[in-house]
Scaffold this motif. Structure first.
Motif, PDB file in Angstrom:
ATOM      1  N   UNK A  13       0.485  -1.281   0.090  1.00 47.35           N
ATOM      2  CA  UNK A  13      -0.021  -0.144   0.021  1.00 47.35           C
ATOM      3  C   UNK A  13       0.685   1.185  -0.044  1.00 47.35           C
ATOM      4  N   UNK A  14       1.930   1.083   0.537  1.00 49.66           N
ATOM      5  CA  UNK A  14       2.423   2.705   0.849  1.00 49.66           C
ATOM      6  C   UNK A  14       3.300   2.646  -0.801  1.00 49.66           C
ATOM      7  N   UNK A  15       4.054   1.561  -1.083  1.00 49.08           N
ATOM      8  CA  UNK A  15       4.700   1.770  -2.399  1.00 49.08           C
ATOM      9  C   UNK A  15       3.387   2.478  -3.141  1.00 49.08           C
ATOM     10  N   UNK A  16       2.625   1.758  -3.818  1.00 55.19           N
ATOM     11  CA  UNK A  16       1.544   1.824  -4.192  1.00 55.19           C
ATOM     12  C   UNK A  16       0.583   3.445  -4.126  1.00 55.19           C
ATOM     13  N   UNK A  17       1.070   3.789  -2.660  1.00 51.22           N
ATOM     14  CA  UNK A  17       0.353   5.693  -2.719  1.00 51.22           C
ATOM     15  C   UNK A  17       1.873   6.518  -3.156  1.00 51.22           C
ATOM     16  N   UNK A  68       2.247  -0.494  -8.693  1.00 52.46           N
ATOM     17  CA  UNK A  68       0.667  -0.895  -9.508  1.00 52.46           C
ATOM     18  C   UNK A  68      -0.086  -2.302  -8.886  1.00 52.46           C
ATOM     19  N   UNK A  69      -0.828  -2.058  -9.112  1.00 49.38           N
ATOM     20  CA  UNK A  69      -1.480  -3.258  -8.767  1.00 49.38           C
ATOM     21  C   UNK A  69      -2.570  -3.501 -10.722  1.00 49.38           C
ATOM     22  N   UNK A  70      -1.872  -4.888 -11.009  1.00 47.84           N
ATOM     23  CA  UNK A  70      -2.326  -4.855 -12.399  1.00 47.84           C
ATOM     24  C   UNK A  70      -3.025  -6.353 -12.378  1.00 47.84           C
ATOM     25  N   UNK A  71      -4.560  -6.757 -12.754  1.00 48.80           N
ATOM     26  CA  UNK A  71      -4.941  -8.043 -12.720  1.00 48.80           C
ATOM     27  C   UNK A  71      -4.808  -8.488 -11.029  1.00 48.80           C
ATOM     28  N   UNK A  72      -4.334  -9.681 -10.683  1.00 49.59           N
ATOM     29  CA  UNK A  72      -4.129 -10.204  -9.103  1.00 49.59           C
ATOM     30  C   UNK A  72      -3.211  -9.466  -8.922  1.00 49.59           C
ATOM     31  N   UNK A  73      -1.468  -9.534  -9.393  1.00 46.91           N
ATOM     32  CA  UNK A  73      -0.288  -8.910  -9.535  1.00 46.91           C
ATOM     33  C   UNK A  73       0.141  -7.973  -9.210  1.00 46.91           C
ATOM     34  N   UNK A  74       0.848  -8.079  -8.282  1.00 45.47           N
ATOM     35  CA  UNK A  74       1.715  -6.453  -7.802  1.00 45.47           C
ATOM     36  C   UNK A  74       3.289  -5.569  -8.285  1.00 45.47           C
ATOM     37  N   UNK A  75       3.259  -5.533  -9.611  1.00 46.07           N
ATOM     38  CA  UNK A  75       4.276  -5.175 -10.215  1.00 46.07           C
ATOM     39  C   UNK A  75       4.580  -3.376  -9.715  1.00 46.07           C
ATOM     40  N   UNK A  76       6.530  -3.380  -9.744  1.00 48.03           N
ATOM     41  CA  UNK A  76       7.126  -2.160  -9.793  1.00 48.03           C
ATOM     42  C   UNK A  76       6.705  -1.422 -10.488  1.00 48.03           C
ATOM     43  N   UNK A  77       6.461   0.277 -10.912  1.00 52.99           N
ATOM     44  CA  UNK A  77       6.724   1.206 -11.453  1.00 52.99           C
ATOM     45  C   UNK A  77       7.851   1.657 -12.111  1.00 52.99           C
ATOM     46  N   UNK A 126       9.414   2.291  -9.618  1.00 45.63           N
ATOM     47  CA  UNK A 126       9.906   1.365  -8.345  1.00 45.63           C
ATOM     48  C   UNK A 126      10.575   1.020  -8.516  1.00 45.63           C
ATOM     49  N   UNK A 127      10.637   0.796 -10.264  1.00 43.30           N
ATOM     50  CA  UNK A 127      12.439   0.088 -10.273  1.00 43.30           C
ATOM     51  C   UNK A 127      13.390   0.733 -10.053  1.00 43.30           C
ATOM     52  N   UNK A 128      13.464   1.869  -9.874  1.00 45.07           N
ATOM     53  CA  UNK A 128      15.225   2.425  -9.479  1.00 45.07           C
ATOM     54  C   UNK A 128      15.725   2.002  -8.260  1.00 45.07           C
ATOM     55  N   UNK A 129      14.422   2.064  -7.187  1.00 44.08           N
ATOM     56  CA  UNK A 129      14.583   2.331  -6.062  1.00 44.08           C
ATOM     57  C   UNK A 129      14.787   0.134  -6.128  1.00 44.08           C
ATOM     58  N   UNK A 130      14.846  -1.115  -6.874  1.00 46.14           N
ATOM     59  CA  UNK A 130      13.585  -2.270  -6.574  1.00 46.14           C
ATOM     60  C   UNK A 130      14.708  -2.656  -4.853  1.00 46.14           C
ATOM     61  N   UNK A 131      16.051  -3.055  -5.438  1.00 45.23           N
ATOM     62  CA  UNK A 131      16.607  -2.995  -4.089  1.00 45.23           C
ATOM     63  C   UNK A 131      16.117  -3.093  -2.680  1.00 45.23           C
ATOM     64  N   UNK A 132      15.660  -1.803  -2.812  1.00 46.22           N
ATOM     65  CA  UNK A 132      15.657  -1.227  -1.421  1.00 46.22           C
ATOM     66  C   UNK A 132      14.345  -1.564  -1.332  1.00 46.22           C
ATOM     67  N   UNK A 133      13.206  -2.058  -1.903  1.00 42.12           N
ATOM     68  CA  UNK A 133      11.521  -2.428  -2.004  1.00 42.12           C
ATOM     69  C   UNK A 133      11.756  -3.497  -1.570  1.00 42.12           C
ATOM     70  N   UNK A 134      12.575  -4.428  -2.638  1.00 35.39           N
ATOM     71  CA  UNK A 134      12.808  -6.152  -2.088  1.00 35.39           C
ATOM     72  C   UNK A 134      13.373  -6.657  -1.183  1.00 35.39           C
ATOM     73  N   UNK A 135      13.820  -4.838  -0.208  1.00 38.78           N
ATOM     74  CA  UNK A 135      14.881  -5.566   0.656  1.00 38.78           C
ATOM     75  C   UNK A 135      13.661  -5.281   2.189  1.00 38.78           C
ATOM     76  N   UNK A 136      12.735  -4.586   1.781  1.00 40.39           N
ATOM     77  CA  UNK A 136      11.442  -3.861   2.389  1.00 40.39           C
ATOM     78  C   UNK A 136      10.447  -5.191   2.935  1.00 40.39           C
ATOM     79  N   UNK A 137      10.800  -6.039   2.006  1.00 41.19           N
ATOM     80  CA  UNK A 137       9.236  -7.479   2.244  1.00 41.19           C
ATOM     81  C   UNK A 137      10.442  -8.535   2.265  1.00 41.19           C
ATOM     82  N   UNK A 138      11.776  -8.178   2.850  1.00 40.10           N
ATOM     83  CA  UNK A 138      12.640  -9.528   3.106  1.00 40.10           C
ATOM     84  C   UNK A 138      11.397 -10.113   4.609  1.00 40.10           C
ATOM     85  N   UNK A 139      11.199 -10.869   5.237  1.00 42.91           N
ATOM     86  CA  UNK A 139      10.519 -11.729   5.875  1.00 42.91           C
ATOM     87  C   UNK A 139      11.633 -12.066   7.065  1.00 42.91           C
TER      88      UNK A 139
END
Ligand SMILES: C[S@@+](CC[C@H](N)C(=O)[O-])C[C@H]1O[C@@H](n2cnc3c(N)ncnc32)[C@H](O)[C@@H]1O
Ligand code: SF4
Length: 378
Positions: free
Chosen positions: A340-344, A349-358, A361-374
C-alpha cells in the motif's frame, strides 16, 4: 517443465569486475569434463523425469571448449534426462572465441540460442574492464552469429562504468539495436568484494558513478529498449516478443532446475543445493565418491523471500493468488499491507491480481525488495 544449467569455470583472462566462479587456467580441462559427465549420470534422478525444456551453458567461458567437448556434455545430458524436442539450448560465448565454423557446429548440436558477452562497444571501456576482446572483434562476432542463422541472439552490456557518461551509454544502446538482436541483458556495474574493482574501491583508488548518473543511464536503457521494440520482462533483461529467455524466466517462476559443475546451484521447489566452488575439489570429490555439494531445506520464510526477490524484479510481479495459496492469509496480508505504501508513492501498481513495480519503483528495486523480506525471527 525443468531446466539444466552447466557451469564451465574456465576463463582466459581475469575481468576486473567479475565474481562468478572461474579460474584462469585451462589445465584441468580433461579431468573436469570427465567429472562433469560423471556428475550428469550420478544426478539423473534429480528432476524426477520431469521434462527438460531449457539447457544453459554458462560460466566462466563455455566457448573455451571445443565443439566435441560441448557435444559430449550434451549427449550425456540427453541420455540421462528427459529433454524435450523443442528445448531452448543457450550457450554464452566470448566474442574472441567466435568464428563461423564454431557457430555452424553449435547449430549442428541443436544449440539454438547464443548469448554474447559484448559488455561495451567502446574500446576504452573494454580495456578498463580488462576484457579479452576489442570492439571490432565484438562487431565481427555479432555479425558472424547473425549470419550463421541464429535467430535467438542475446548480448550482455554493462552500464554505470566509471568514465562512461549517459551519451556514451546511449550510443552503446543505439549501436546494439542497429543489429538484429532479439534480447539484451544490461547490468549496472557492481563492485563485488574480492574482485580487482572491489579492492580498488575499498582502497579509494576507484569510485562508483554518482546516483543521478546511474538513474539517468537506467532511464535511457528503459526508454531506448522500449522504442526499439523490446519488453523489459525483468529489471536487467529485455526481449522482443517471443524471445524472452525461457531458462531465466523459469528461474524466476520457481521452476525446478539442476546445476552441474563447480559452484552450480540446483532447486527442486523445497530444497536448494550448491556444488563446491573449487574445480580441483569438485573433480576430486566426484572421483572419490565424496559429497560434492551442500544443501539447505527451504522453510516457509526462505521460500517467501526467494519468491518476492525474484518475482518483484519481473514484469509478472507478485502473484497475489499464488501468495495466498503458498503462504496463506498471513503472507497475503503482509504483502498487501506493505505494498500500500509503495502504491501510494507511485512505485508499485496492481495489474489484475499481481503487484508490479512502476519505472519509478524499478529505480530503487533493491530497497523495496529488502523491505519485503521476512526476517527469520519474525
Ligand atoms: C558470468 S558472465 C559470463 C559471460 C561470459 N563469460 C562473458 O564474460 O562474456 C555473465 C554476465 O554477467 C555480467 N556481469 C558479471 N559481473 C558483473 C558485475 N560485477 N557488474 C555488472 N555486470 C556483471 C556481464 O555482463 C557478463 O557478461
Ligand atoms: S566476465 Fe566472463 S570472461 Fe570475464 S572473468 Fe567473468 S566469466 Fe570470465
Amino acid at each position: 517443465m525443468a531446466g539444466i544449467y552447466i557451469h564451465i569455470p574456465f576463463c582466459k583472462k581475469l575481468c576486473f569486475y567479475c565474481d562468478f566462479y572461474h579460474i584462469i587456467s585451462l589445465k584441468d580441462n580433461t579431468a573436469f569434463i570427465d567429472a562433469l559427465l560423471k556428475e550428469t549420470s550420478l544426478r539423473k534422478d534429480y528432476l524426477s523425469s520431469e521434462e527438460v525444456s531449457t539447457i544453459y551453458f554458462g560460466g566462466g567461458t563455455p566457448s573455451v571448449f571445443s565443439i566435441e567437448e560441448i557435444g559430449k556434455i550434451l549427449d550425456r545430458i540427453k541420455n540421462n534426462f528427459n529433454v524435450n524436442d523443442e528445448c531452448e539450448i543457450t550457450i554464452e560465448l566470448n566474442p574472441d572465441d567466435v568464428n563461423p565454423a564454431y557457430l555452424e557446429s553449435l547449430k549442428q548440436h541443436d544449440i539454438n540460442r547464443v548469448s554474447l558477452g559484448i559488455q561495451s562497444w567502446r574500446d576504452s571501456d573494454l580495456k578498463m574492464l580488462n576484457r579479452r576482446h576489442s570492439s571490432a572483434q565484438a562487431v565481427k562476432a555479432l555479425e558472424d552469429t547473425l549470419n550463421a542463422g541464429f535467430k535467438n541472439v542475446s548480448i550482455d552490456l554493462i552500464y554505470g562504468i566509471p568514465g562512461m557518461d549517459k551519451k556514451d551509454w546511449e550510443s552503446n544502446l543505439d549501436f546494439s539495436f542497429s543489429f538484429g538482436i532479439k534480447h539484451l541483458s544490461a547490468y549496472h556495474l557492481t563492485f563485488e568484494k574480492g574482485t580487482v574493482f572491489g579492492k580498488m574501491l575499498e582502497k579509494g583508488d576507484m569510485s562508483e558513478i554518482d546516483e543521478d548518473d546511474s538513474n539517468a543511464q537506467f532511464n535511457s536503457l528503459i526508454e531506448k529498449a522500449e522504442s526499439a521494440g523490446f519488453i523489459q520482462y525483468e529489471i536487467s533483461n529485455f526481449g522482443k516478443p517471443g524471445y524472452f529467455s525461457l531458462h531465466n524466466s523459469n528461474y524466476w517462476k520457481q521452476v525446478s532446475y539442476i546445476g552441474l559443475g563447480p559452484s552450480a546451484h540446483s532447486f527442486n521447489g523445497y530444497s536448494r543445493q550448491w556444488n563446491i566452488r573449487d574445480v580441483k575439489g569438485y573433480i576430486n570429490a566426484i572421483n572419490t565418491g565424496k559429497e560434492f555439494f551442500e544443501s539447505e531445506e527451504l522453510d516457509t520464510k526462505i521460500r517467501f523471500n526467494e519468491y518476492i526477490m525474484t518475482s518483484l524484479r519481473t514484469m509478472w510481479g507478485i502473484d497475489l493468488e499464488y501468495v495466498e495459496k503458498m503462504f496463506e492469509k498471513e503472507g497475503y496480508d503482509y504483502v498487501v499491507n506493505l505494498a500500500t505504501k509503495y502504491r501510494n508513492y507511485g512505485m508499485m501498481k496492481q495489474e489484475k491480481n499481481s503487484l508490479v513495480l512502476t519505472n519509478q519503483g524499478k529505480m530503487i528495486s533493491d530497497n523495496i525488495i529488502s523491505e519485503f523480506m521476512m526476517l527469520e525471527d519474525e
